[in-house]
Scaffold this active site. Structure first.
Site, short mmCIF file in Angstrom:
data_model
loop_
_atom_site.label_atom_id
_atom_site.label_comp_id
_atom_site.label_asym_id
_atom_site.label_seq_id
_atom_site.Cartn_x
_atom_site.Cartn_y
_atom_site.Cartn_z
N HIS A 323 -149.18 42.69 99.38
CA HIS A 323 -149.52 43.29 100.68
C HIS A 323 -149.27 42.34 101.84
CE1 HIS A 323 -151.59 46.17 98.08
NE2 HIS A 323 -151.45 47.01 99.07
N GLY A 324 -149.31 41.06 101.59
CA GLY A 324 -149.07 40.16 102.71
C GLY A 324 -149.36 38.72 102.34
#
Lengths: 457, 340
Positions: A323-324
């Protein structure tokens, strides 16, 4: 280009669909889809469109060479080339600076220089799709695509290019072969329902909750009392669901408009009875991807209990990082990994009453969303302190925001109500009138540009 | 007829009618002065037509203040004392880089070459990379005509999009409801030299009841900075054109990055990228200073840069009169141009 923009809705989409359906099934349509998808993506950045073309080309050619290799070793070698190129691009654009900052923070001096690259939108989605294709060719699950056009138009098709669902070639293979000669009215009706419901979820529910409650609360400098902290957590719980599932609904509607039925990405996740159940219902295309291409290759549950737990934890940790590049996502992944381990460990025991199970699962999910949304682990801790009541109650917040809190209550109730895929509206004039009016209202709410949350991943 | 076809026909007719009705309502009522139509009185005050009018007859004005509402409290009277030139504040609401150029060009045409000094209030978000030009530009055709063609097209597109905007539709309906009521008392007004008065707040300050509230601007600025990742190259190019035109006219430009209250700054800093954007702007301004000797820039984002009081604001974004005076003093040497 955003689905919720006037340019997309009134210019791009009618033009693309008009040309697409005026052609017979075959290469003409594939070219229309391919070129329009590059225009759709290139509006953000032509440089990133060029990067997408480069990664698409690498995977196309490595799959060709992998297919032609006579020896298992040769096949494995080409698979490694594909993995290294895809993960290398992700590493450079998404993770390198995170790694460098972490090293520099530990060292206390700038040991590693930063690349300072802008993250190309949707890179995590189309990279995973590309990887699944070469892996499936390697495993012999799909036939290799011999023509570049066939492969490129699959990887880039705009309805699900930038935020999923993460579609594998195997999911669409048959549909792409059985292209429909014309668009049927009944399919358009279904597509409109998906698109309008998705747009309503985004602009009528998610965006107001974000701008009126979640963003100001997470931007607040300093402590949050019990009421505002829970409002921030529950607000983001509702916002993220309606934002992302709204996008997925719109993608499914757009998929139908180009003759493709995309897989369902959400199935009432906040009704999940356990964390395992939650991951069967939330972002289904990602969770199944992680299961099939990470958890099972790691050994899955085939090597004893301890190894199963480790695999579960690693899968969720890497899922968090997907996701990041931020410690917040690492913590979020670790939380879900730990929750899955506990869930598996207690499966043999008598089950909790259904309601209690759902409530506990939702609690874990909400707690997780706080760190997922926070800019830093420190900020998440501030919200957690508020949720635990360590910084006072601040009941005045509730009095001052009563209408929005009531709206949030309705949104949370809707998040466990039957979803777009479950609702089959009758094909009647009165429904058409109501849908058209709802669409008109949603269109007026599109005037403030508002990217979807999952675009950042 | 096939029920699905009948459904689609009904859907298309109702949707088309609803959208057309909304667009016509907003065009006719025109609550934000986005369009040249003036069938009903506007609900809000539009500064672009006002400034266009003021600059059409500005012969003799030697010093000009250009910027957004955050520069409207800079006093032309003080600027006149500092420069010895007759001064005018021509700042407009939510000024973006293209507004700087439009205002300059109006002044070049209207003041007959008398302008020798420009004070330029630069908001960081004037270089927003994803936000289009202000739709209100098209409501002032003479102002709109000063923009480069791409900006004119963009502002026309922005105004067209606003025909369907929820907020404008709500205000159009509100305008219609208010038709029979007397006009509400304005909360602000301009002096002839363009200096802004916040009528209600100033009255409250005079009787000691004014209470600073920054929360509204915290929310407004979070949404204003949404999607702002990098400085717009297009808007930086417009600023360059602005500096080229002032250089060719021999006009001295003193720029400053406008201040924000610490609460707003803290909220913006909690979002990823704010400090990077600010550094990027300062680097760009430093480059432009080196390239254009007639231009200086001063980062006054934080009150400490000009010695202002932490709460020297009317709200989270608009400095009070005392702080404005300190800012102008800073620009004219009291604190020096060296502050970068």
């Amino acid at each position: 280009m955003l689905f919720n923009s006037y340019g997309f809705l009134f210019v791009f989409l009618p033009l693309v669909l008009g040309v697409y359906w005026s052609l017979r099934p075959g290469d003409g349509r594939k070219w229309v889809l391919l070129l329009s998808s590059y225009v759709f993506y290139g509006v953000w950045s032509w440089k990133f469109a060029a990067l997408m073309l480069a990664t698409t080309s690498v995977d196309y050619f490595t799959a060709q060479w992998l297919h032609r290799s006579a020896t298992p070793r040769g096949k494995r070698g080409w698979l490694v080339v594909s993995m290294v190129s895809n993960l290398g691009v992700l590493a450079a654009f998404k993770y390198f600076d995170f790694f460098a900052r972490s090293v520099n923070a530990v060292a206390g001096e700038p040991l590693v220089g930063l690349l300072d690259l802008t993250l190309p939108i949707g890179i995590s989605f189309y990279t995973f799709e590309s990887m699944s294709y070469t892996i499936d060719v390697y495993r012999g699950r799909v036939q290799v695509l011999h023509r570049f056009l066939d492969y490129a138009h699959f990887v880039t098709m705009f309805p699900r290019l930038v935020a999923g669902p993460i579609v594998r070639y195997i999911d669409l293979e048959q549909q792409l072969k059985d292209a429909k000669p014309k668009l049927e009215a009944a399919v358009v009706v279904e597509a409109l329902q998906f698109f309008v419901f998705g747009l309503l979820k985004k602009v009528v529910i998610a965006d107001p909750i974000a701008t009126k409650l979640v963003d100001p609360l997470f931007a607040q400098h300093g402590e949050l009392g019990l009421v505002p902290a829970w409002t921030a957590a529950l607000g983001y719980t509702a916002q993220l669901y309606f934002d992302f599932s709204g996008y997925s609904d719109m993608a499914m509607g757009l998929g139908l408009l180009v003759g493709l039925r995309l897989p369902r990405n959400f199935n009432l996740p906040y009704r999940a009875s356990s964390i395992s159940d939650f991951w069967r219902r939330w972002h289904i295309s990602l969770s199944t991807w992680l299961r099939d291409y990470l958890y099972i290759p790691l050994g899955g549950n085939r090597h004893g209990t301890a190894r199963t737990y480790l695999n579960l934890f690693l899968t969720m940790l890497l899922g968090g990082l997907w996701h990041g590049a931020n410690w917040t996502f690492v913590v979020w992944g670790a939380l879900h990994g730990a929750a899955l381990m506990v869930d598996h460990a207690t499966q043999a025991r008598p089950k909790l009453p259904a309601g209690l199970g759902r409530l506990l699962t939702l609690l874990v999910v909400v707690v997780g969303w706080v760190v997922f949304r926070a800019e830093s682990v420190g900020q998440a801790w501030t919200v957690y302190r508020g949720m635990l009541g360590l910084t006072g109650v601040d009941a005045a917040f509730a009095r001052a925001h009563m209408p929005m809190l009531a709206f949030l209550g309705v949104a949370l109730a809707l998040s466990v109500a039957p979803d777009t895929s479950d609702v089959k509206l009758p094909v009647r004039r009165v429904v058409a009138v109501l849908m058209a009016l709802a669409f008109a209202i949603a269109i007026t709410r599109m005037s403030v540009p508002s990217p979807f949350l999952y675009f950042q991943f | 007829m096939d029920p699905a076809r009948r459904y689609l026909r009904t859907f298309a007719v109702v949707l088309g009618t609803a959208l057309l009705a909304i667009a016509l309502l907003n065009w006719a009522v025109n609550p934000y002065s986005y369009y040249p139509s003036a069938w009903l009185r506007p609900l809000t005050w539009s500064t672009r037509p006002l400034r266009t009018e003021a600059l059409s007859g500005c012969r003799g004005v030697g010093a000009l203040i250009i910027g957004s509402s955050r520069s409207m409290k800079l006093a032309p009277a003080q600027l006149q004392r500092l420069t010895g030139l007759r001064a005018l504040n021509a700042s407009v609401d939510s000024a973006m880089a293209e507004d700087f150029l439009a205002l300059l060009r109006l002044a070049r045409a209207g003041c007959g070459g008398s302008v020798k000094e420009v004070v330029l209030g630069i908001d960081l978000e004037a270089f927003h990379d994803t936000q289009g030009p202000d739709g209100r530009i098209t409501g002032a055709p003479a102002y709109w005509a000063q923009l480069p063609l791409p900006e004119r097209l963009r502002s026309a597109a922005a105004a067209t999009e606003k025909l369907l905007a929820w907020e404008q539709t709500v205000q159009s309906l509100r305008s219609l409801r208010m038709l029979r009521e007397p006009l509400p008392t304005p909360t602000s007004r301009f002096d002839d030299d363009g200096f802004l008065h916040y009528v209600a707040w100033e009255a409250q300050k005079a009787d000691g009841t004014f209470k600073l509230d920054t929360s509204g601007q915290v929310q407004a600025y979070l949404s204003r900075f949404a999607g702002f990742k990098h400085l717009s190259h297009r808007r930086l190019a417009v600023l360059r054109t602005f500096l080229e035109e002032t250089a060719s006219d021999g006009v001295r430009v003193r720029g400053f990055v406008t201040p924000l209250h610490a609460d707003v700054l803290a909220a913006l800093r909690s979002q990823r990228g704010f400090d990077a954007l600010r550094s990027e702007l300062n680097a760009q301004l430093a480059d432009l200073q080196r390239e254009f000797p007639h231009f200086t820039a001063f980062d006054a984002s934080e009150v400490s840069a000009y010695g202002g009081a932490p709460d020297g604001f009317w709200d989270g974004a608009h400095v009070d009169d005392e702080s404005s005076a300190l800012l102008l003093d800073g620009l004219y040497g009291r604190r020096g141009d060296a502050v970068q």
